[in-house]
Design a protein around this motif. Structure first.
Motif, PDB file in Angstrom:
ATOM      1  N   ALA A 120     -50.819-117.509  26.583  1.00 16.43           N
ATOM      2  CA  ALA A 120     -50.286-118.553  25.972  1.00 16.43           C
ATOM      3  C   ALA A 120     -49.658-117.913  24.771  1.00 16.43           C
ATOM      4  O   ALA A 120     -48.914-118.398  24.018  1.00 16.43           O
ATOM      5  CB  ALA A 120     -51.676-118.387  24.404  1.00 16.43           C
ATOM      6  N   VAL A 121     -49.887-116.341  24.182  1.00 13.79           N
ATOM      7  CA  VAL A 121     -49.095-116.590  23.141  1.00 13.79           C
ATOM      8  C   VAL A 121     -47.430-116.237  23.486  1.00 13.79           C
ATOM      9  O   VAL A 121     -46.580-116.313  22.853  1.00 13.79           O
ATOM     10  CB  VAL A 121     -49.379-114.600  22.715  1.00 13.79           C
ATOM     11  N   ALA A 122     -46.964-115.607  25.006  1.00 12.94           N
ATOM     12  CA  ALA A 122     -45.660-115.399  25.767  1.00 12.94           C
ATOM     13  C   ALA A 122     -45.377-116.420  25.782  1.00 12.94           C
ATOM     14  O   ALA A 122     -44.116-117.030  25.163  1.00 12.94           O
ATOM     15  CB  ALA A 122     -46.179-114.742  27.260  1.00 12.94           C
ATOM     16  N   LEU A 123     -46.273-117.539  26.106  1.00 15.55           N
ATOM     17  CA  LEU A 123     -45.115-119.454  26.300  1.00 15.55           C
ATOM     18  C   LEU A 123     -45.634-120.102  24.809  1.00 15.55           C
ATOM     19  O   LEU A 123     -43.821-120.320  24.841  1.00 15.55           O
ATOM     20  CB  LEU A 123     -46.650-120.384  27.308  1.00 15.55           C
ATOM     21  N   LEU A 124     -45.772-119.877  23.837  1.00 15.79           N
ATOM     22  CA  LEU A 124     -45.649-119.690  22.243  1.00 15.79           C
ATOM     23  C   LEU A 124     -44.134-119.447  21.654  1.00 15.79           C
ATOM     24  O   LEU A 124     -43.434-119.915  21.017  1.00 15.79           O
ATOM     25  CB  LEU A 124     -47.146-119.057  21.404  1.00 15.79           C
ATOM     26  N   GLY A 125     -43.764-117.402  21.823  1.00 15.87           N
ATOM     27  CA  GLY A 125     -42.602-117.363  21.931  1.00 15.87           C
ATOM     28  C   GLY A 125     -41.504-117.484  22.618  1.00 15.87           C
ATOM     29  O   GLY A 125     -40.658-117.931  21.673  1.00 15.87           O
ATOM     30  N   ILE A 126     -41.876-118.355  23.909  1.00 18.99           N
ATOM     31  CA  ILE A 126     -40.765-118.609  24.306  1.00 18.99           C
ATOM     32  C   ILE A 126     -40.058-119.819  24.651  1.00 18.99           C
ATOM     33  O   ILE A 126     -39.116-120.378  25.147  1.00 18.99           O
ATOM     34  CB  ILE A 126     -40.733-118.496  25.842  1.00 18.99           C
ATOM     35  N   ALA A 127     -41.404-120.684  24.445  1.00 21.86           N
ATOM     36  CA  ALA A 127     -40.991-122.620  24.505  1.00 21.86           C
ATOM     37  C   ALA A 127     -39.614-122.893  23.579  1.00 21.86           C
ATOM     38  O   ALA A 127     -38.577-123.653  24.012  1.00 21.86           O
ATOM     39  CB  ALA A 127     -42.454-123.318  23.650  1.00 21.86           C
ATOM     40  N   PRO A 128     -39.669-122.336  22.317  1.00 21.68           N
ATOM     41  CA  PRO A 128     -38.861-122.759  21.392  1.00 21.68           C
ATOM     42  C   PRO A 128     -37.058-122.368  22.071  1.00 21.68           C
ATOM     43  O   PRO A 128     -36.533-123.050  21.904  1.00 21.68           O
ATOM     44  CB  PRO A 128     -38.334-121.574  20.007  1.00 21.68           C
ATOM     45  N   LEU A 129     -37.422-120.908  22.483  1.00 24.15           N
ATOM     46  CA  LEU A 129     -36.100-120.570  22.982  1.00 24.15           C
ATOM     47  C   LEU A 129     -35.826-121.571  24.440  1.00 24.15           C
ATOM     48  O   LEU A 129     -34.209-122.240  24.808  1.00 24.15           O
ATOM     49  CB  LEU A 129     -35.907-119.244  23.612  1.00 24.15           C
ATOM     50  N   LEU A 130     -36.565-121.663  25.131  1.00 24.05           N
ATOM     51  CA  LEU A 130     -36.280-122.278  26.272  1.00 24.05           C
ATOM     52  C   LEU A 130     -36.130-123.757  25.979  1.00 24.05           C
ATOM     53  O   LEU A 130     -35.071-125.171  26.775  1.00 24.05           O
ATOM     54  CB  LEU A 130     -38.151-122.729  26.584  1.00 24.05           C
ATOM     55  N   CYS A 131     -36.371-124.612  24.467  1.00 24.23           N
ATOM     56  CA  CYS A 131     -35.818-125.708  24.083  1.00 24.23           C
ATOM     57  C   CYS A 131     -34.837-125.946  24.152  1.00 24.23           C
ATOM     58  O   CYS A 131     -33.383-126.878  24.281  1.00 24.23           O
ATOM     59  CB  CYS A 131     -36.557-126.398  22.635  1.00 24.23           C
ATOM     60  N   VAL A 132     -34.333-124.796  23.720  1.00 24.47           N
ATOM     61  CA  VAL A 132     -32.736-124.651  23.431  1.00 24.47           C
ATOM     62  C   VAL A 132     -31.700-124.081  23.926  1.00 24.47           C
ATOM     63  O   VAL A 132     -30.714-124.779  24.724  1.00 24.47           O
ATOM     64  CB  VAL A 132     -32.318-123.267  22.271  1.00 24.47           C
ATOM     65  N   VAL A 133     -31.913-123.110  25.469  1.00 24.15           N
ATOM     66  CA  VAL A 133     -32.054-123.797  26.514  1.00 24.15           C
ATOM     67  C   VAL A 133     -31.964-125.319  27.628  1.00 24.15           C
ATOM     68  O   VAL A 133     -30.848-124.926  27.933  1.00 24.15           O
ATOM     69  CB  VAL A 133     -32.322-122.664  27.115  1.00 24.15           C
ATOM     70  N   ALA A 134     -32.160-125.584  27.735  1.00 28.36           N
ATOM     71  CA  ALA A 134     -32.813-127.282  28.395  1.00 28.36           C
ATOM     72  C   ALA A 134     -32.031-127.999  26.760  1.00 28.36           C
ATOM     73  O   ALA A 134     -31.164-128.077  28.312  1.00 28.36           O
ATOM     74  CB  ALA A 134     -34.022-127.661  27.939  1.00 28.36           C
ATOM     75  N   ASP A 135     -31.805-127.781  26.055  1.00 26.05           N
ATOM     76  CA  ASP A 135     -30.589-128.724  25.591  1.00 26.05           C
ATOM     77  C   ASP A 135     -29.329-128.154  25.800  1.00 26.05           C
ATOM     78  O   ASP A 135     -28.233-129.091  26.101  1.00 26.05           O
ATOM     79  CB  ASP A 135     -31.037-129.072  23.529  1.00 26.05           C
ATOM     80  N   ALA A 136     -28.748-127.256  25.422  1.00 27.33           N
ATOM     81  CA  ALA A 136     -27.400-126.404  25.782  1.00 27.33           C
ATOM     82  C   ALA A 136     -27.058-125.946  27.226  1.00 27.33           C
ATOM     83  O   ALA A 136     -26.323-126.738  27.937  1.00 27.33           O
ATOM     84  CB  ALA A 136     -27.470-125.701  25.195  1.00 27.33           C
ATOM     85  N   GLN A 137     -27.489-125.546  28.138  1.00 27.33           N
ATOM     86  CA  GLN A 137     -27.459-125.260  29.671  1.00 27.33           C
ATOM     87  C   GLN A 137     -28.616-124.918  30.184  1.00 27.33           C
ATOM     88  O   GLN A 137     -29.206-124.530  31.300  1.00 27.33           O
ATOM     89  CB  GLN A 137     -26.652-124.193  29.737  1.00 27.33           C
ATOM     90  N   PRO A 138     -29.473-126.364  30.628  1.00 28.02           N
ATOM     91  CA  PRO A 138     -30.351-127.035  31.872  1.00 28.02           C
ATOM     92  C   PRO A 138     -30.427-125.762  32.942  1.00 28.02           C
ATOM     93  O   PRO A 138     -31.613-125.412  33.565  1.00 28.02           O
ATOM     94  CB  PRO A 138     -30.418-128.059  31.873  1.00 28.02           C
ATOM     95  N   ILE A 139     -28.901-125.735  33.452  1.00 26.89           N
ATOM     96  CA  ILE A 139     -29.355-125.196  34.653  1.00 26.89           C
ATOM     97  C   ILE A 139     -29.755-123.518  34.135  1.00 26.89           C
ATOM     98  O   ILE A 139     -30.601-123.379  35.607  1.00 26.89           O
ATOM     99  CB  ILE A 139     -26.966-124.349  34.970  1.00 26.89           C
TER     100      ILE A 139
END
Length: 201
Positions: A120-139
């Protein structure tokens, strides 16, 4: 799933969760039931996260996503609240479903709880980064699967080692530590309901 929930809302997040369940079911044919169970737990977490997003006045969708560039220090508590609620529900239910039953063993239960907490801690830490990548470079999103799978596998091995500590390595039979944990669990249960417990050899 959490990143998609924050960006695009509950419908795409549910579709991502369903896709994962189908892919896991195809990859592990003998684990369909477990995949469906995990998918159902994930849907409950998505539902709680979506309700909290709505309570905060946010209803992201594919047509009108909640883009990371609009996030600020003021929106950080909302993001953290949704993420913590989603992870608390999904990881908490998974821990409950996988915890030993019938006067379970504290060592194994503790290890399962620690495992769910670390994921859960790992997912919580990585979720905002995933959002940025999903918005900028989803590939690039599939690249995040590798460290998350490695983390999950490492924690599963830790759980297996905790279970091995309770068994004799040669015979696989329960050992003294297992017996002591069962005794302490039985004594605690008996004390809680005002009964007695006995050990018969």
């Amino acid at each position: 799933t959490l990143a998609v929930l924050l960006l695009y809302g509950w419908v795409p997040a549910g579709l991502v969760s369903l896709t994962v369940v189908v892919l896991v079911g195809i990859a592990r044919r003998n684990r369909w039931r477990q995949g469906v169970l995990h998918g159902a737990v994930d849907i409950l977490g998505i539902g709680v996260g979506a309700l909290l997003l709505g309570a905060c006045g946010r209803v992201p969708s594919v047509e009108e996503p909640w883009r990371p560039e609009s996030w600020s220090v003021a929106t950080a508590p909302e993001i953290v609240l949704v993420a913590v609620a989603y992870l608390a529900v999904s990881r908490g239910l998974l821990w409950y479903l996988h915890a030993p039953r019938g006067g379970g063993l504290p060592t194994v239960a503790r290890t399962a709880l620690v495992r769910q907490g670390l994921v859960a801690v790992a997912l919580l830490g990585i979720a905002p980064l995933l959002c940025v990548v999903a918005d900028a470079q989803p590939i690039l999103l599939p690249l995040f699967a590798i460290p998350l799978i490695a983390l999950d596998s490492t924690l599963w091995m830790a759980r297996a080692r905790a279970e091995e500590q309770l068994r004799d390595p040669l015979t696989g039979l329960p050992n003294r530590q297992w017996l002591l944990e069962r005794i302490w669990t039985a004594l605690d249960d008996a004390d809680r309901i005002g009964a007695r417990s006995a050990l018969m050899l």
